[in-house]
Design an enzyme around this catalytic site. Structure first.
Site, PDB file in Angstrom:
ATOM      1  N   LYS A 192       0.879  -1.173   0.000  1.00  0.00           N
ATOM      2  CA  LYS A 192       0.000   0.000   0.000  1.00  0.00           C
ATOM      3  C   LYS A 192       0.918   1.225   0.000  1.00  0.00           C
ATOM      4  CE  LYS A 192      -1.679   2.943   2.249  1.00  0.00           C
ATOM      5  NZ  LYS A 192      -1.374   4.394   2.004  1.00  0.00           N
ATOM      6  N   SER A 238       5.008   8.410   9.084  1.00  0.00           N
ATOM      7  CA  SER A 238       4.990   9.326  10.236  1.00  0.00           C
ATOM      8  C   SER A 238       4.845   8.564  11.555  1.00  0.00           C
ATOM      9  CB  SER A 238       3.824  10.303  10.092  1.00  0.00           C
ATOM     10  OG  SER A 238       2.610   9.598  10.250  1.00  0.00           O
ATOM     11  N   VAL A 295       0.942   7.738  12.312  1.00  0.00           N
ATOM     12  CA  VAL A 295       0.398   6.570  11.606  1.00  0.00           C
ATOM     13  C   VAL A 295       1.118   5.301  12.072  1.00  0.00           C
ATOM     14  CG1 VAL A 295       0.069   5.497   9.334  1.00  0.00           C
ATOM     15  CG2 VAL A 295      -0.312   7.955   9.615  1.00  0.00           C
ATOM     16  N   GLU A 327       9.378   2.226  10.747  1.00  0.00           N
ATOM     17  CA  GLU A 327      10.401   3.276  10.711  1.00  0.00           C
ATOM     18  C   GLU A 327       9.666   4.595  10.611  1.00  0.00           C
ATOM     19  OE1 GLU A 327      13.446   3.052  11.315  1.00  0.00           O
ATOM     20  OE2 GLU A 327      13.471   0.865  11.355  1.00  0.00           O
ATOM     21  N   CYS A 362      13.816  11.042   6.333  1.00  0.00           N
ATOM     22  CA  CYS A 362      13.791  10.887   7.788  1.00  0.00           C
ATOM     23  C   CYS A 362      15.209  10.937   8.341  1.00  0.00           C
ATOM     24  CB  CYS A 362      13.071   9.613   8.190  1.00  0.00           C
ATOM     25  SG  CYS A 362      13.867   8.157   7.576  1.00  0.00           S
ATOM     26  N   GLU A 388       9.675  17.166  14.363  1.00  0.00           N
ATOM     27  CA  GLU A 388      10.187  17.071  13.003  1.00  0.00           C
ATOM     28  C   GLU A 388       9.349  17.924  12.044  1.00  0.00           C
ATOM     29  OE1 GLU A 388       9.511  13.268  11.010  1.00  0.00           O
ATOM     30  OE2 GLU A 388      11.543  13.361  10.214  1.00  0.00           O
TER      31      GLU A 388
HETATM   32  C1  UN1 Z   1      18.360   7.706   2.831  1.00  0.00           C
HETATM   33  O1  UN1 Z   1      18.712   8.594   3.615  1.00  0.00           O
HETATM   34  O2  UN1 Z   1      18.996   7.444   1.807  1.00  0.00           O
HETATM   35  O3  UN1 Z   1      12.070   7.575   4.894  1.00  0.00           O
HETATM   36  C2  UN1 Z   1      17.175   6.847   3.101  1.00  0.00           C
HETATM   37  C3  UN1 Z   1      13.246   7.918   5.005  1.00  0.00           C
HETATM   38  C4  UN1 Z   1      14.234   6.879   5.493  1.00  0.00           C
HETATM   39  C5  UN1 Z   1      15.144   6.452   4.405  1.00  0.00           C
HETATM   40  C6  UN1 Z   1      16.297   7.345   4.207  1.00  0.00           C
HETATM   41  N1  UN1 Z   1      13.495   5.727   5.995  1.00  0.00           N
HETATM   42  O4  UN1 Z   1      13.603   9.034   4.708  1.00  0.00           O
END
Ligand code: UN1
Length: 455
Positions: free
Chosen positions: A154, A204, A207, A225, A259, A355
């Protein structure tokens, strides 16, 4: 559901209906049958299929890069690198399909055979964001498929077009229904979680926590993550120019929409020389149309994302913060915001604790390295920290004090090696690490078998 190009919102990339929960359940029934067949396919053939998927991506790399630029506004050079990363991920996990599936241990009855054996788990539910629309779906799907699972993906609504193209390219190399993309929003995602035996999410915190709650109720293994509020620490002995150039890139490229982006720069001692160098490095970053191969900073994903950056700059100003760069200038009609650097913020400022998913970075002074480590650790997140120093002892002692899942020395916070474990601490992540060899543990279940000899 409509996805639009962030640099030209009048350009509708794709418009498709959201998949209803009922349609998700039907897809899950088909994915379950596909799993029964795929898990019985010899590992060498599964490896071959993933190799073929890598080849399919390779021969459509240019087209896929163009779609990434168009749908999520990623600058062309980064989009092309991401497609290459996707190809490498498929090749890497193709080989992992051939790795040992367990180990043999000493049996306790004399002569007994005691061994462990990994099996695929079944339907894998993947919920993925728009910011790495090729790499993230593939670094989750490739190991899942390599070890014999089927996949329901998804994608984020903002990256629907790319996900559907991935389904065509990767799906064509696999048996039908083994890899299914289900466009949609929250209700679709929920149905995917309810229909899966194992779930991996990137997105996020809000979620991610919802999904973690649902997975816990269902007893479904979960990996999530979520955000980061990553810091870079500048020790006085650091190479200031190198640090400034690296941090400018980590904070601002792809408009800070990672992230892993640097959100805070903590300068030990006099912040003046480093601040000047960082302002200069940020000024040198080419901002503009993501189609231009020279561009490093394009638009943010949406109007509301741009409004959040504006709000953060306004809040910083109202608290006495100094806008060293950015804050206002932008190009129309896309969702462009200028890379923004702020200092002089009070410790409670929201920007230092929450963030903002855009090109915004704060500079924070620290009296010494211990204070720098305390500031780094003093947030709810724990994804990645980088330390800039030329002193090995300093580097080692700071590494030991930092509570993030990834720690880098003289390297940017952003950028991930798909063959190494990836994940954070605290609010940044839930469940086990992903990527690298860690992926095998998550996408398989481990069975311990004892076979006792006749006495
Ligand atoms: C990166 O820095 O190359 O969603 C990948 C994100 C991280 C992945 C970063 N889970 O930005």
């Amino acid at each position: 559901m409509v996805s639009r190009s962030p640099q030209n919102p009048a350009d509708v990339v794709v418009e498709v209906p959201a998949t209803s929960p009922e349609a998700v359940r039907q897809a899950a029934t088909r994915a379950s049958d596909a799993y029964a067949r795929w898990s019985a396919v010899p590992a060498l053939e599964r490896a071959g299929a993933l190799e073929a998927a890598a080849g399919a991506l390779d021969s459509h790399a240019e087209e896929l890069t163009g779609l990434v630029v168009r749908e999520v506004g990623k600058p062309r050079s980064e989009a092309a690198a991401e497609v290459q990363r996707g190809i490498a991920i498929l090749r890497y996990f193709a080989q992992q399909a051939l790795d040992p599936m367990g180990e043999v241990l000493p049996g306790s009855p004399p002569g007994a055979l005691l061994y462990t054996h990994r099996r695929p788990r079944g339907i894998t539910g993947l919920i993925t964001p728009w910011n790495f629309p090729v790499a993230i779906p593939l670094w989750k799907a490739a190991p899942a498929l390599a070890f014999g699972n089927s996949v329901l993906l998804k994608p984020s609504p903002e990256a629907t077009g790319i996900a559907l193209r991935l389904a065509e390219l990767v799906g064509a190399t696999l048996p039908p229904q083994t890899f299914t993309v289900l466009p949609g929003g929250g209700a679709t995602g929920r149905a995917v979680v309810e229909s899966s035996r194992v779930v991996s999410f990137t997105g996020s915190v809000a979620v991610g926590r919802d999904i973690a709650g649902l997975a816990a109720e269902l007893g479904t293994p979960l990996q999530a993550e979520m955000g980061g509020l990553n810091a870079s620490i500048i020790v006085p002995d650091a190479d200031v120019e190198r640090a400034a150039t690296t941090i400018a890139g980590a904070a601002m490229t792809y408009a800070g929409q990672k992230c892993t982006a640097t959100r805070r720069t903590i300068v030990v001692g006099d912040p003046g020389p480093f601040t000047d160098a960082l302002v200069g490095a940020v000024e040198r970053l080419p901002v503009g149309d993501p189609n231009d191969p020279a561009t490093l900073v394009g638009p943010v994903i949406s109007e509301s994302a741009r409004a959040r950056v504006d709000q953060a700059a306004a809040e910083a100003r109202s608290l006495g913060g100094r806008l060293l760069r950015g804050g206002a200038a932008r190009e129309e009609p896309g969702w462009f915001v200028a890379p923004t650097l702020v200092d002089n913020l009070p410790a409670h400022a929201q920007l230092l604790h929450e963030e903002v998913f855009g090109p915004v970075c704060a500079i924070i002074p620290a009296a010494d390295v211990d204070e720098a480590a305390a500031i780094t650790n003093g947030v709810a997140y724990g994804l990645v920290t980088s330390v800039f120093t030329t002193d090995l002892d300093r580097a080692l002692s700071l590494v030991a004090k930092i509570d993030t899942g990834l720690i880098r020395v003289n390297a940017p916070t952003s950028g991930v090696d798909f063959y190494a474990p990836f994940g954070g601490e605290k609010a940044s992540s839930a469940g086990p690490r992903e990527q690298g060899k860690a992926a095998r543990d998550f996408y398989t279940s481990l069975h311990t078998v004892t076979i006792a000899p006749r006495v």
